[in-house]
Design a protein around this motif. Structure first.
Motif, PDB file in Angstrom:
ATOM      1  N   THR B  64     146.654  59.212 -34.837  1.00 53.33           N
ATOM      2  CA  THR B  64     145.380  59.874 -34.596  1.00 53.33           C
ATOM      3  C   THR B  64     145.150  60.931 -35.672  1.00 53.33           C
ATOM      4  N   PRO B  65     144.192  60.684 -36.574  1.00 53.28           N
ATOM      5  CA  PRO B  65     143.923  61.669 -37.623  1.00 53.28           C
ATOM      6  C   PRO B  65     143.357  62.955 -37.017  1.00 53.28           C
ATOM      7  N   LEU B  66     143.617  64.057 -37.690  1.00 54.08           N
ATOM      8  CA  LEU B  66     143.142  65.357 -37.230  1.00 54.08           C
ATOM      9  C   LEU B  66     142.728  66.221 -38.412  1.00 54.08           C
ATOM     10  N   GLY B  67     141.506  66.756 -38.322  1.00 49.52           N
ATOM     11  CA  GLY B  67     141.028  67.663 -39.368  1.00 49.52           C
ATOM     12  C   GLY B  67     141.366  69.082 -38.957  1.00 49.52           C
ATOM     13  N   VAL B  68     140.392  69.769 -38.326  1.00 48.14           N
ATOM     14  CA  VAL B  68     140.747  71.066 -37.752  1.00 48.14           C
ATOM     15  C   VAL B  68     140.710  71.023 -36.226  1.00 48.14           C
ATOM     16  N   GLY B  69     140.456  69.858 -35.667  1.00 48.90           N
ATOM     17  CA  GLY B  69     140.491  69.741 -34.209  1.00 48.90           C
ATOM     18  C   GLY B  69     139.327  70.415 -33.498  1.00 48.90           C
ATOM     19  N   SER B  70     138.185  70.486 -34.162  1.00 46.25           N
ATOM     20  CA  SER B  70     137.038  71.141 -33.524  1.00 46.25           C
ATOM     21  C   SER B  70     136.103  70.157 -32.831  1.00 46.25           C
ATOM     22  N   SER B  71     136.447  68.888 -32.822  1.00 47.84           N
ATOM     23  CA  SER B  71     135.508  67.928 -32.250  1.00 47.84           C
ATOM     24  C   SER B  71     135.367  68.155 -30.747  1.00 47.84           C
ATOM     25  N   LEU B  72     134.207  67.803 -30.241  1.00 51.77           N
ATOM     26  CA  LEU B  72     133.843  68.214 -28.880  1.00 51.77           C
ATOM     27  C   LEU B  72     133.899  67.083 -27.867  1.00 51.77           C
ATOM     28  N   GLY B  74     136.863  65.220 -27.657  1.00 48.07           N
ATOM     29  CA  GLY B  74     138.290  64.885 -27.580  1.00 48.07           C
ATOM     30  C   GLY B  74     138.748  63.887 -28.620  1.00 48.07           C
ATOM     31  N   GLN B  75     137.954  63.718 -29.683  1.00 49.70           N
ATOM     32  CA  GLN B  75     138.255  62.674 -30.668  1.00 49.70           C
ATOM     33  C   GLN B  75     139.633  62.793 -31.309  1.00 49.70           C
ATOM     34  N   HIS B  76     140.104  64.009 -31.522  1.00 54.50           N
ATOM     35  CA  HIS B  76     141.347  64.210 -32.280  1.00 54.50           C
ATOM     36  C   HIS B  76     142.574  64.233 -31.380  1.00 54.50           C
ATOM     37  N   ALA B 133     134.664  73.020 -39.875  1.00 50.50           N
ATOM     38  CA  ALA B 133     135.315  71.722 -39.737  1.00 50.50           C
ATOM     39  C   ALA B 133     135.782  71.192 -41.089  1.00 50.50           C
ATOM     40  N   SER B 134     136.663  70.200 -41.047  1.00 49.05           N
ATOM     41  CA  SER B 134     137.121  69.529 -42.266  1.00 49.05           C
ATOM     42  C   SER B 134     136.123  68.450 -42.650  1.00 49.05           C
ATOM     43  N   LEU B 135     136.040  68.163 -43.937  1.00 51.25           N
ATOM     44  CA  LEU B 135     135.091  67.137 -44.369  1.00 51.25           C
ATOM     45  C   LEU B 135     135.509  65.754 -43.872  1.00 51.25           C
ATOM     46  N   GLY B 136     136.821  65.515 -43.757  1.00 55.00           N
ATOM     47  CA  GLY B 136     137.280  64.242 -43.195  1.00 55.00           C
ATOM     48  C   GLY B 136     136.829  64.090 -41.749  1.00 55.00           C
ATOM     49  N   GLY B 137     137.014  65.138 -40.969  1.00 48.24           N
ATOM     50  CA  GLY B 137     136.584  65.110 -39.571  1.00 48.24           C
ATOM     51  C   GLY B 137     135.074  64.981 -39.454  1.00 48.24           C
ATOM     52  N   MET B 138     134.363  65.673 -40.326  1.00 46.21           N
ATOM     53  CA  MET B 138     132.899  65.605 -40.296  1.00 46.21           C
ATOM     54  C   MET B 138     132.404  64.204 -40.644  1.00 46.21           C
ATOM     55  N   ARG B 142     130.447  61.670 -38.118  1.00 48.26           N
ATOM     56  CA  ARG B 142     129.047  61.629 -38.594  1.00 48.26           C
ATOM     57  C   ARG B 142     128.340  62.930 -38.210  1.00 48.26           C
ATOM     58  N   ALA B 143     128.976  64.035 -38.557  1.00 44.54           N
ATOM     59  CA  ALA B 143     128.516  65.359 -38.137  1.00 44.54           C
ATOM     60  C   ALA B 143     127.230  65.771 -38.842  1.00 44.54           C
ATOM     61  N   SER B 144     126.579  66.763 -38.247  1.00 44.17           N
ATOM     62  CA  SER B 144     125.465  67.382 -38.970  1.00 44.17           C
ATOM     63  C   SER B 144     125.483  68.871 -38.715  1.00 44.17           C
ATOM     64  N   SER B 193     133.208  56.546 -37.587  1.00 44.64           N
ATOM     65  CA  SER B 193     134.103  55.637 -36.867  1.00 44.64           C
ATOM     66  C   SER B 193     135.282  56.372 -36.227  1.00 44.64           C
ATOM     67  N   GLU B 194     135.293  57.703 -36.340  1.00 46.14           N
ATOM     68  CA  GLU B 194     136.239  58.538 -35.586  1.00 46.14           C
ATOM     69  C   GLU B 194     137.701  58.142 -35.816  1.00 46.14           C
ATOM     70  N   GLY B 195     138.024  57.739 -37.014  1.00 46.35           N
ATOM     71  CA  GLY B 195     139.413  57.396 -37.337  1.00 46.35           C
ATOM     72  C   GLY B 195     139.905  56.117 -36.690  1.00 46.35           C
ATOM     73  N   GLY B 367     119.607  74.069 -30.158  1.00 46.90           N
ATOM     74  CA  GLY B 367     119.411  72.748 -30.756  1.00 46.90           C
ATOM     75  C   GLY B 367     118.926  72.747 -32.170  1.00 46.90           C
ATOM     76  N   HIS B 368     119.324  71.678 -32.846  1.00 49.89           N
ATOM     77  CA  HIS B 368     118.805  71.366 -34.173  1.00 49.89           C
ATOM     78  C   HIS B 368     117.499  70.618 -33.928  1.00 49.89           C
ATOM     79  N   VAL B 369     116.523  71.360 -33.444  1.00 49.49           N
ATOM     80  CA  VAL B 369     115.364  70.700 -32.858  1.00 49.49           C
ATOM     81  C   VAL B 369     114.474  69.966 -33.863  1.00 49.49           C
TER      82      VAL B 369
HETATM   83  C1  LIG Z   1     131.888  76.072 -32.302  1.00 54.37           C
HETATM   84  C2  LIG Z   1     131.617  74.655 -32.595  1.00 54.37           C
HETATM   85  C3  LIG Z   1     130.374  74.317 -33.125  1.00 54.37           C
HETATM   86  C4  LIG Z   1     130.112  73.005 -33.471  1.00 54.37           C
HETATM   87  N1  LIG Z   1     128.892  72.693 -34.014  1.00 54.37           N
HETATM   88  C5  LIG Z   1     128.657  71.426 -34.428  1.00 54.37           C
HETATM   89  C6  LIG Z   1     127.421  71.085 -35.064  1.00 54.37           C
HETATM   90  O1  LIG Z   1     126.540  71.907 -35.235  1.00 54.37           O
HETATM   91  N2  LIG Z   1     127.257  69.814 -35.500  1.00 54.37           N
HETATM   92  C7  LIG Z   1     128.219  68.873 -35.338  1.00 54.37           C
HETATM   93  O2  LIG Z   1     128.024  67.745 -35.778  1.00 54.37           O
HETATM   94  N3  LIG Z   1     129.377  69.142 -34.724  1.00 54.37           N
HETATM   95  C8  LIG Z   1     129.622  70.390 -34.270  1.00 54.37           C
HETATM   96  N4  LIG Z   1     130.814  70.685 -33.651  1.00 54.37           N
HETATM   97  C9  LIG Z   1     131.807  69.624 -33.477  1.00 54.37           C
HETATM   98  C10 LIG Z   1     132.833  69.511 -34.608  1.00 54.37           C
HETATM   99  O3  LIG Z   1     132.851  70.641 -35.435  1.00 54.37           O
HETATM  100  C11 LIG Z   1     132.551  68.282 -35.431  1.00 54.37           C
HETATM  101  O4  LIG Z   1     132.722  67.138 -34.632  1.00 54.37           O
HETATM  102  C12 LIG Z   1     133.411  68.141 -36.689  1.00 54.37           C
HETATM  103  O5  LIG Z   1     132.902  67.089 -37.468  1.00 54.37           O
HETATM  104  C13 LIG Z   1     134.871  67.873 -36.390  1.00 54.37           C
HETATM  105  O6  LIG Z   1     135.619  68.105 -37.578  1.00 54.37           O
HETATM  106  P1  LIG Z   1     137.163  68.432 -37.461  1.00 54.37           P
HETATM  107  O7  LIG Z   1     137.682  68.686 -38.824  1.00 54.37           O
HETATM  108  O8  LIG Z   1     137.376  69.470 -36.466  1.00 54.37           O
HETATM  109  O9  LIG Z   1     137.723  67.028 -36.946  1.00 54.37           O
HETATM  110  P2  LIG Z   1     138.716  66.761 -35.740  1.00 54.37           P
HETATM  111  O10 LIG Z   1     138.190  67.340 -34.499  1.00 54.37           O
HETATM  112  O11 LIG Z   1     140.073  67.140 -36.156  1.00 54.37           O
HETATM  113  O12 LIG Z   1     138.606  65.182 -35.674  1.00 54.37           O
HETATM  114  C14 LIG Z   1     137.405  64.580 -35.328  1.00 54.37           C
HETATM  115  C15 LIG Z   1     137.543  63.069 -35.435  1.00 54.37           C
HETATM  116  O13 LIG Z   1     137.673  62.712 -36.785  1.00 54.37           O
HETATM  117  C16 LIG Z   1     138.853  61.977 -36.995  1.00 54.37           C
HETATM  118  N5  LIG Z   1     139.350  62.371 -38.301  1.00 54.37           N
HETATM  119  C17 LIG Z   1     139.681  63.597 -38.758  1.00 54.37           C
HETATM  120  N6  LIG Z   1     140.058  63.534 -40.027  1.00 54.37           N
HETATM  121  C18 LIG Z   1     139.977  62.235 -40.388  1.00 54.37           C
HETATM  122  C19 LIG Z   1     140.265  61.517 -41.580  1.00 54.37           C
HETATM  123  N7  LIG Z   1     140.692  62.115 -42.664  1.00 54.37           N
HETATM  124  N8  LIG Z   1     140.072  60.179 -41.589  1.00 54.37           N
HETATM  125  C20 LIG Z   1     139.620  59.533 -40.488  1.00 54.37           C
HETATM  126  N9  LIG Z   1     139.355  60.165 -39.346  1.00 54.37           N
HETATM  127  C21 LIG Z   1     139.531  61.500 -39.301  1.00 54.37           C
HETATM  128  C22 LIG Z   1     139.753  62.350 -35.851  1.00 54.37           C
HETATM  129  O14 LIG Z   1     140.689  61.343 -35.575  1.00 54.37           O
HETATM  130  C23 LIG Z   1     138.757  62.498 -34.747  1.00 54.37           C
HETATM  131  O15 LIG Z   1     138.439  61.229 -34.250  1.00 54.37           O
HETATM  132  C24 LIG Z   1     131.094  72.009 -33.263  1.00 54.37           C
HETATM  133  C25 LIG Z   1     132.331  72.340 -32.714  1.00 54.37           C
HETATM  134  C26 LIG Z   1     132.598  73.664 -32.367  1.00 54.37           C
HETATM  135  C27 LIG Z   1     133.931  73.992 -31.803  1.00 54.37           C
END
Ligand SMILES: Cc1cc2nc3c(=O)[nH]c(=O)nc-3n(C[C@H](O)[C@H](O)[C@H](O)COP(=O)(O)OP(=O)(O)OC[C@H]3O[C@@H](n4cnc5c(N)ncnc54)[C@H](O)[C@@H]3O)c2cc1C
Ligand SMILES: Cc1cc2nc3c(=O)[nH]c(=O)nc-3n(C[C@H](O)[C@H](O)[C@H](O)COP(=O)(O)OP(=O)(O)OC[C@H]3O[C@@H](n4cnc5c(N)ncnc54)[C@H](O)[C@@H]3O)c2cc1C
Lengths: 457, 457
Positions: B64-72, B74-76, B133-138, B142-144, B193-195, B367-369
């Motif tokens: 299970t890949p992990l960036g900074v673990g901020s996903s909401l 439970g993805q990581h 967040a990490s760019l890999g996690g983002m 598919r973060a925004s 694709s969430e890793g 919201g990002h309205v």
């Molecule tokens: C305070 C707060 C505010 C937030 N605001 C937003 C927001 O405005 N917009 C938004 O989109 N999200 C937001 N989020 C959610 C979160 O920040 C995003 O989902 C972010 O993209 C997760 O990045 P991460 O580095 O924490 O990844 P993680 O949580 O570590 O991992 C997320 C997913 O990515 C996978 N992953 C990580 N690294 C890799 C890699 N190198 N290769 C393949 N898969 C990988 C993991 O397996 C997991 O499935 C917020 C979260 C918090 C706590």
């Protein structure tokens, strides 16, 4: 084939095996030999498509979707026979959701048809390949055009698709919302898949507001290098160009021959600025300041709508104007389509010109240079093996150069038949994952067989 | 497990089974129970990742890949145990290609780190989830963020990826060119694709030029409906907003509690305009004209950099400020994430507020309205079965509403564990094609098992 009889019965006038209809769909605008399908189907509904696919799937008959047949790598040619699925009658604009800046269209709708229907709304659809292509075909080739530098390509302008898959299943990908993080991105998997993974039966496309003000201009430079360096700096400065198109001296010659354009036969840039009235003035002034450093001459503005229309009509006719540099029905045109990082554009274009000169290749150069994308339109005699070889060598060297420079062998035309030979060099081990997708989605290989993926494993 | 021993040997200090490291990666910012991996690997190179994958693949161990673990969602979380592949040490910016407006980064680079390293270049990276967040996690989610309305999401801002696939094969997708029509779009298949399809080891991301001028502003409205209707008209008019964020009265209350923001507890919009100095003035004036019709009050501009920074820091803290509306370590936050067509936004937001009131749900709305995307941050007690049920019901009704309105259940947070239950409703028969991709790319199911795809067929 019994299956074709079943189709004939089920589809009535929407099915034919007539020689003339098949011959019509056997042609292409590029240099590939004709390829006759065994039958033509003109679906009018998604169910017509699904029925055709189910019937063909049961009998293992190939299906090759066709929009208007303007693709330049032979994508729409039924090279393995079977059914040519011709979307010309599935051409309704289903909905214009002005308040959400999108439209829902059938795949046979062409880009000018859509823009005609949008005229009263103040909205427009910005992707404009030179041909009046169908939106289904444009999605399937990941097409772009002169305004991609501002609005992106088909990749950035589709929200949702409906598609019939290889077993007849109808799926929907995407939603009407502007973004989503829900699941795998099947929309983008279908965009650019050239009808080999699924058949698009409906598209939801993004629309743009007509800008308050628009100004177009042409200007000329002493050398292609000067023109391209001007483009590079313009893009690097972040000027939001709506259009920035290069035409080299040979292309201008073609325009003069074809359309009596009366332009000095020197490299030109064709430009468009969009925004508020102040914004447009600001942008044009900033561009001219940059261009001065590269010795810009002959600045001519076109603000009246009809002048702008004439300008872009000329540009969109480049493929046909290329024919004018070496007229004669025996000659064909091979259009290269490399796209490189913008910093490498001058190197790529000047190398292409040098190579053409040295190899004795007769070609125009024209390009969506704001994207780093340009075409050499090579005129050659398909019956002269030497010319064919030289043309292929030239295209091959250019493809190699693009890859060396960190670019792609095709910015917008796609792979089809003509560029399969570069797939391995461009994608390396990723190619196996493309094959895996194809095998998973179309295990029988009935959707547009012989295209995009090179033979072998 | 022998395989873990092999990893320990091969990776040395880049491998651990220590309780504390595992516990660290077992946590999440949302409401999911902790999930302990069996081991943590900190790769430093692509080869470290490939070796880990090869070793785990041979033994069928989940990764299970992990960036900074901020996903909401439970993805990581390593819900099936195995290796937590922690990218925190693979965090180098490899290249900033200013002349091509892109950067090549390792996946552990965070968004603020990248922007810090870009400061001297006049360029920036615009995607800004609230967390650093990490760019890999983002990419994987598919973060925004707040600027997606202007610059798009991760979907629009990645040119190329390097990834390690489920058998250890290293692939590259995309090129440094701005567009390409070459082959299937594996880049977009990996994004979001969430890793679960491949592990991203390098990204080439697009950069934007720092705007010449920037102005931020806050303003308030009597009702959420007025605020949202103002947003709708702004977007429909094509005003190129850089940021347009809704915060409802409860969210303002949270900001006041957490950060002594001192704002009147009424719905607000937080805004940013970017462009030339004239452009910014023009845009702000046009926005105010629209906003007048909706009874805008308390217009406050922030042009100084530090004021703008403070404003967006406040906004980015929304998740934590939500905690302040119902403080206490026993409570958790469930963040909904629906995204609807802009024309349906007022209906969606007001329905959400009504439902919350009726169901006794305690939540903020933010919201990002401009994208039609908003979050209800529900504070609930995970040990109270009634509250858990009500919270789930509320989220479920909102998801249903979004689908009815033509939207998606998740605009940016992704599916992870929490939203699998909506996959079938959102995707219908397309879900089978997502499963087919997963089966083709990861037949053993070792990449982030238990995520994104619901159990079953
Ligand atoms: C305070 C707060 C505010 C937030 N605001 C937003 C927001 O405005 N917009 C938004 O989109 N999200 C937001 N989020 C959610 C979160 O920040 C995003 O989902 C972010 O993209 C997760 O990045 P991460 O580095 O924490 O990844 P993680 O949580 O570590 O991992 C997320 C997913 O990515 C996978 N992953 C990580 N690294 C890799 C890699 N190198 N290769 C393949 N898969 C990988 C993991 O397996 C997991 O499935 C917020 C979260 C918090 C706590
Ligand atoms: C004069 C001229 C100028 C051109 N300029 C440009 C340009 O600037 N930019 C550019 O990108 N291209 C350009 N092209 C190429 C061509 O216009 C594009 O490739 C266009 O996208 C093809 O659309 P079409 O309707 O002609 O599709 P077709 O040629 O009919 O088909 C193209 C491919 O799409 C598939 N397809 C068609 N409909 C569907 C469907 N409903 N579902 C699934 N697959 C489908 C076909 O099977 C085939 O693989 C130009 C061509 C010409 C002749």
């Amino acid at each position: 084939m019994d299956a074709l009889k079943d189709l004939a019965e089920a589809l009535g006038p929407r099915f034919t095996t007539s020689e003339s209809a098949r011959a019509q769909n056997a042609r292409n605008e590029a240099h590939f030999p004709d390829a006759m399908p065994d039958a033509v189907v003109w679906p009018e509904t998604t169910e017509d498509v699904a029925l055709t696919v189910r019937t063909c799937a049961a009998a293992g008959i190939p299906i090759t979707p066709l929009g208007v047949g303007s693709s330049l790598e032979g994508q729409h040619l039924a090279v393995k026979g079977g059914v040519s699925l011709d979307f010309s009658r599935m051409n309704k604009v289903r909905a214009v959701n002005a308040e959400d800046l999108n439209a829902v269209v059938q795949p046979g709708v062409t880009r000018t048809q859509l823009n005609d229907e949008l005229r009263a709304t103040g909205l427009f659809f910005p992707i404009d390949p030179g041909a009046d292509a169908s939106l289904g075909g444009m999605a399937a080739t990941r097409a772009s055009g002169t305004m991609a530098v501002r609005y992106g390509t088909m990749r950035e302008n589709i929200l949702a698709l409906e598609a019939v898959m290889a077993d007849g299943t109808v799926i929907r990908t995407g939603t009407q919302a502007r973004k989503s993080s829900s699941g795998y991105d099947l929309t983008h998997l279908l965009i650019g898949s050239e009808g080999t993974l699924g058949i698009i039966t409906e598209l939801t496309v993004k629309l743009q507001g007509q800008p308050e003000a628009t100004a177009a201009a042409t200007c000329r430079f002493d050398s292609v290098e000067d023109a391209v360096n001007c483009v590079i700096l313009t893009i690097q400065c972040g000027l939001p160009m709506a259009r920035i198109e290069l035409v080299d001296e040979m292309m201008v010659h073609g325009f003069n021959e074809m359309a009596e354009a009366g332009l000095p036969e020197k490299p030109h840039l064709f430009l468009e600025f969009q925004g508020t009235p102040t914004g447009v003035t600001e942008q044009a002034a900033m561009f001219r300041e940059i261009a001065e450093d590269f010795g810009v001459q002959d600045w001519k503005e076109a603000t009246a709508t009809e002048d702008r229309t004439a300008l872009w009509k000329l540009r969109h006719g480049a493929h046909y104007a290329t024919a004018a540099i070496r007229p004669g029905p025996q000659f064909r045109t091979l259009a290269t389509d490399v796209c490189v990082p913008i910093s490498k554009l001058a190197e790529a274009v000047t190398t292409a010109q040098d190579m053409a000169r040295k190899m004795g290749v007769i070609c125009t150069i024209v390009g969506h240079v704001g994207d780093g994308n340009f075409h050499c339109g090579v005129r050659f005699d398909p019956d002269d093996p030497n010319e064919v070889q030289t043309t292929q060598d030239f295209a091959g060297k250019l493809a190699e150069l693009a890859l060396t420079l960190g670019g792609t062998v095709t910015g917008e035309h796609g792979i089809g038949l003509g560029k399969q030979k570069y797939m391995s060099a461009e994608h390396g081990p990723a190619l196996a994952y493309m094959r895996a997708v194809k095998a998973a989605f179309d295990p029988q290989g009935i959707l547009n067989p012989g295209k995009l993926l090179p033979p072998g494993n």
